[in-house]
Design an enzyme around this catalytic site. Sequence first.
Site, short mmCIF file in Angstrom:
data_model
loop_
_atom_site.label_atom_id
_atom_site.label_comp_id
_atom_site.label_asym_id
_atom_site.label_seq_id
_atom_site.Cartn_x
_atom_site.Cartn_y
_atom_site.Cartn_z
N PRO A 1 87.59 16.72 30.92
CA PRO A 1 88.23 17.32 32.09
C PRO A 1 89.33 18.31 31.72
O PRO A 1 89.80 19.07 32.56
CB PRO A 1 88.79 16.12 32.86
CG PRO A 1 88.66 14.94 31.99
CD PRO A 1 87.70 15.26 30.90
N ARG B 1 67.40 26.04 32.87
CA ARG B 1 66.69 26.81 33.89
C ARG B 1 66.86 28.32 33.71
O ARG B 1 66.17 29.11 34.34
CB ARG B 1 67.11 26.38 35.30
CG ARG B 1 68.55 26.62 35.63
CD ARG B 1 68.93 25.92 36.92
NE ARG B 1 68.18 26.42 38.07
CZ ARG B 1 68.37 27.61 38.63
NH1 ARG B 1 69.28 28.42 38.15
NH2 ARG B 1 67.65 27.99 39.66
N ASP C 1 69.84 33.66 42.84
CA ASP C 1 70.54 32.42 43.16
C ASP C 1 72.03 32.70 43.34
O ASP C 1 72.58 33.61 42.76
CB ASP C 1 70.44 31.40 42.02
CG ASP C 1 69.06 30.78 41.92
OD1 ASP C 1 68.24 31.01 42.82
OD2 ASP C 1 68.83 30.06 40.93
CL1 6GU Z 1 83.28 17.14 31.06
N1 6GU Z 1 84.23 14.69 31.39
C1 6GU Z 1 84.86 13.74 32.10
N2 6GU Z 1 85.01 12.54 31.57
N3 6GU Z 1 85.35 13.96 33.31
C2 6GU Z 1 85.17 15.18 33.81
C3 6GU Z 1 84.52 16.22 33.15
C4 6GU Z 1 84.05 15.93 31.90
N4 6GU Z 1 84.52 17.32 33.92
C5 6GU Z 1 85.14 16.96 35.02
N5 6GU Z 1 85.54 15.69 34.98
#
Ligand code: 6GU
Length: 243
Positions: free
Chosen positions: A90, A155, A170
């Site tokens: 994240p 894709r 898209d």
């Molecule tokens: Cl890539 N990993 C985790 N654990 N939580 C996330 C994420 C990734 N992207 C958004 N939240």
Amino acid sequence: MRFDIVTLFPAIFDGYLTQSLLHKAIQRQLVEIHRHDLRDWSHDPKHHKIDDRPFGGGPGMLIQAPPTVECVEDIERASPVPARRILLTPQGRRLDQPLAEDLATSPRVLLLCGRYEGFDQRVLDILQPEEISIGDFVLNGGEVAAMIVVDAVVRLLPGVLGDELSNFDDSFSRGNRMLEFPQYTRPREYRGHRVPEVLLEGDHGRIAAWRAEASLQRTTQRRSDLLPDQANTNKHENSPDFG
Ligand code: 6GU
């Protein structure tokens, strides 16, 4: 294109890789997806542990540097094609369509999925992966995020979609960074809701104009941040005090 996915839960990917578009792309050898169980690189012969408590205290467990670094080095040695290393976290750069398009040009992508509170910092210091997030929320681990990266990238590979142009229009794609216009199929009327007349008349110029307008209107209402001029307006709004 080749993906290598490093994870503590390789089985999470089973259903996804054996269905539908991904399954077909793998069968047609347009993409190879190799999963690697990080536990196989554990230094603990008994329990195959790969995590430990953080120095300095605090909640949760960290994935240790030695098994992770050695795992990535071994995987990279398995093929001479250099891998683009990506850690799902994240804290990373937000995934968007331009990033997916960029990844689709790489011959090899290695995805590192974290669990627990994350990796020992030396994993990042030594391997220097790109860090990618899929949005501003917290998942239990990187596996679902890795599937999203694979899905968005595969894709885009030549030959994966039936019609080579079908991803061009898209939402967010190269031909169109705006939201898609509404689409209709039969019947022409359902519960009093009629298909817009212009789509039934066969005038392709008017249809294209209607779709462009509908796309612009929808984008204005829902995602004005995607409008070209709006990008500058937003930059202003975000930093009013810094002139
Ligand atoms: Cl890539 N990993 C985790 N654990 N939580 C996330 C994420 C990734 N992207 C958004 N939240």
